[in-house]
Design an enzyme around this catalytic site. Structure first.
Site, mmCIF file in Angstrom:
data_model
loop_
_atom_site.group_PDB
_atom_site.id
_atom_site.type_symbol
_atom_site.label_atom_id
_atom_site.label_comp_id
_atom_site.label_asym_id
_atom_site.label_seq_id
_atom_site.Cartn_x
_atom_site.Cartn_y
_atom_site.Cartn_z
ATOM 1 N N TYR A 149 13.210 -28.123 41.694
ATOM 2 C CA TYR A 149 12.544 -28.405 40.417
ATOM 3 C C TYR A 149 12.914 -27.374 39.355
ATOM 4 O O TYR A 149 13.046 -27.711 38.173
ATOM 5 C CB TYR A 149 11.027 -28.441 40.622
ATOM 6 C CG TYR A 149 10.250 -28.366 39.331
ATOM 7 C CD1 TYR A 149 10.052 -29.501 38.555
ATOM 8 C CD2 TYR A 149 9.721 -27.150 38.878
ATOM 9 C CE1 TYR A 149 9.357 -29.433 37.352
ATOM 10 C CE2 TYR A 149 9.024 -27.079 37.683
ATOM 11 C CZ TYR A 149 8.838 -28.215 36.921
ATOM 12 O OH TYR A 149 8.157 -28.141 35.734
ATOM 13 N N TYR A 202 13.811 -33.036 46.498
ATOM 14 C CA TYR A 202 13.711 -31.703 45.886
ATOM 15 C C TYR A 202 12.341 -31.093 46.153
ATOM 16 O O TYR A 202 11.344 -31.801 46.370
ATOM 17 C CB TYR A 202 13.997 -31.745 44.380
ATOM 18 C CG TYR A 202 12.920 -32.345 43.514
ATOM 19 C CD1 TYR A 202 11.916 -31.549 42.951
ATOM 20 C CD2 TYR A 202 12.915 -33.702 43.201
ATOM 21 C CE1 TYR A 202 10.940 -32.090 42.131
ATOM 22 C CE2 TYR A 202 11.950 -34.250 42.383
ATOM 23 C CZ TYR A 202 10.955 -33.446 41.842
ATOM 24 O OH TYR A 202 9.991 -33.985 41.036
ATOM 25 N N CYS A 203 12.307 -29.760 46.142
ATOM 26 C CA CYS A 203 11.060 -28.998 46.187
ATOM 27 C C CYS A 203 11.102 -27.999 45.040
ATOM 28 O O CYS A 203 11.739 -28.261 44.025
ATOM 29 C CB CYS A 203 10.846 -28.335 47.544
ATOM 30 S SG CYS A 203 12.125 -27.138 48.019
ATOM 31 N N TRP A 204 10.446 -26.869 45.167
ATOM 32 C CA TRP A 204 10.384 -25.913 44.056
ATOM 33 C C TRP A 204 11.737 -25.284 43.771
ATOM 34 O O TRP A 204 12.199 -25.262 42.637
ATOM 35 C CB TRP A 204 9.345 -24.837 44.368
ATOM 36 C CG TRP A 204 9.286 -23.728 43.365
ATOM 37 C CD1 TRP A 204 9.691 -22.449 43.525
ATOM 38 C CD2 TRP A 204 8.807 -23.818 42.014
ATOM 39 N NE1 TRP A 204 9.499 -21.720 42.369
ATOM 40 C CE2 TRP A 204 8.950 -22.537 41.425
ATOM 41 C CE3 TRP A 204 8.279 -24.852 41.240
ATOM 42 C CZ2 TRP A 204 8.583 -22.265 40.111
ATOM 43 C CZ3 TRP A 204 7.909 -24.581 39.928
ATOM 44 C CH2 TRP A 204 8.062 -23.303 39.377
#
Length: 356
Positions: A123, A94-96
């Site tokens: 996130y 995952y990222c932002w």
């Protein structure tokens, strides 16, 4: 493949081997999914550089430079932290927002042959669930507060209760602060979001059929605020009051605050912070006790002159379950007190809704 996180309870049994956070280190430090590994595909400086180029110069150039940096950093991760992963490894990345950074890294992992998933919404989707739990929806748990004046060993009692199988939330432990004017710890406190993530994870792992024990607190622990739904539940909680002689409490404080007795300048600075609450002669008297090394006398004076009066003023409407009185605060005394507390709080099924 994309994975949708619709309930925080799903974090307990995700069909993956590792959760990989590819955001920049500062983003990870502020907050992350509990248990996630930090494998940034862009450092903080690289992310700022790419972002500046994207906004001020050329979007195509920014994407090209960003892709090169992601590839370089991904190679370092593959040759370092991920070097021992077998072909059956199943990561969740995952990222932002679940966009380019996680997608780029996941594509590389997928080409290797790993069964990789990308967290849909990144996130932000996880954070939304934390906010729902801690800010919006009334909690379905039965909270029981362990309350009492400063130095009555409440935090230690929580540890003994936990050892006996009780559900316990140590808010001061999560906040990395001992809760009083003298309570700051070396290393500082986590970010508010990180504190909330730890708290949310504890809550979703707990049963609604058993009570949860917490220490009575103000709505702030150091610089961190207790989230609204937890604070509301604490305000409606049953309370067990712990009492102990002032001398025993002072002795306990000397063991709980060793950093202050070993650092006179730090201790004096904490006393100075009380000037807005007390007249000059009182502060000066406490300073002299500190400078003379009369720590037990100082602790008793602070209990009598500062903490107990503030505690009495803070007493709110409550649902008393009983009082546990200690003559001393040894480990044996704490263990017996924990048994007495458990005898006052028989388990019963929570009736305030469902945990979902």
């Amino acid at each position: 493949m994309r994975f949708e996180l619709t309930d925080l309870h799903r974090l307990r049994d995700l069909p993956v081997d590792d959760i990989i956070d590819v955001r920049a280190p500062s983003e990870f430090a502020e907050d992350h999914i509990p248990g996630a590994l930090s494998l940034p595909v862009l450092s903080d400086a690289e992310r700022a550089e790419v972002g500046t180029i994207y906004v001020q110069e050329d979007r195509f150039l920014a994407r090209k430079i960003g892709a090169a940096l992601v590839a370089k950093n991904a190679a370092a991760h593959l040759q370092g932290p991920l070097a021992d992963r077998s072909g059956a490894w199943r990561p969740l990345v995952y990222c932002w927002r679940g966009g380019q950074r996680s997608g780029s890294f996941a594509s590389i992992l997928d080409q290797i042959g790993w069964r990789v998933q990308v967290l849909d919404g990144g996130y932000r989707s996880y954070r939304r669930l934390v906010v729902d739990l801690l800010y919006k929806v009334p909690l379905p748990y039965r909270f029981v507060l362990i309350d009492g004046g400063t130095g009555t060993g409440k935090t230690h009692l929580l540890r003994h209760l936990s050892k006996k199988g009780a559900q316990v939330i140590d808010l001061e432990g999560l906040a990395q602060h001992r809760g009083s004017n003298f309570g700051s710890l070396a290393g500082g406190q986590p970010a508010q979001k990180g504190f909330e993530s730890q708290l949310a994870q504890l809550l979703v792992d707990f049963s609604t059929d058993k009570p949860i024990f917490l220490e009575g607190e103000s709505n702030a622990i150091g610089s961190l605020l207790i989230p609204p739904t937890v604070w509301a539940a604490m305000g409606q909680s049953e309370v067990i009051t712990v009492e102990a002689p002032v001398a025993a409490r002072a002795k306990h404080l000397l063991t709980a605050y060793p950093d202050l007795t070993h650092d006179l300048d730090l201790l004096l600075s904490r006393i100075e912070a009380l000037r807005s609450y007390h007249p000059r002669d009182q502060i000066d008297a406490w300073r002299r006790l500190a400078q003379d090394g009369a720590y037990a006398t100082l602790a008793e004076a602070l209990i009598d002159g500062h903490y107990d009066p503030r505690y009495r003023r803070s007493l709110r409407h409550r649902l008393p379950l009983g009082t546990v009185t200690l003559e001393a605060l040894s480990e044996g005394d704490m263990d017996r007190a924990a048994d007495a507390i458990l005898a006052l709080v028989p388990e019963r099924k929570a009736i305030l809704g469902s945990a979902g």
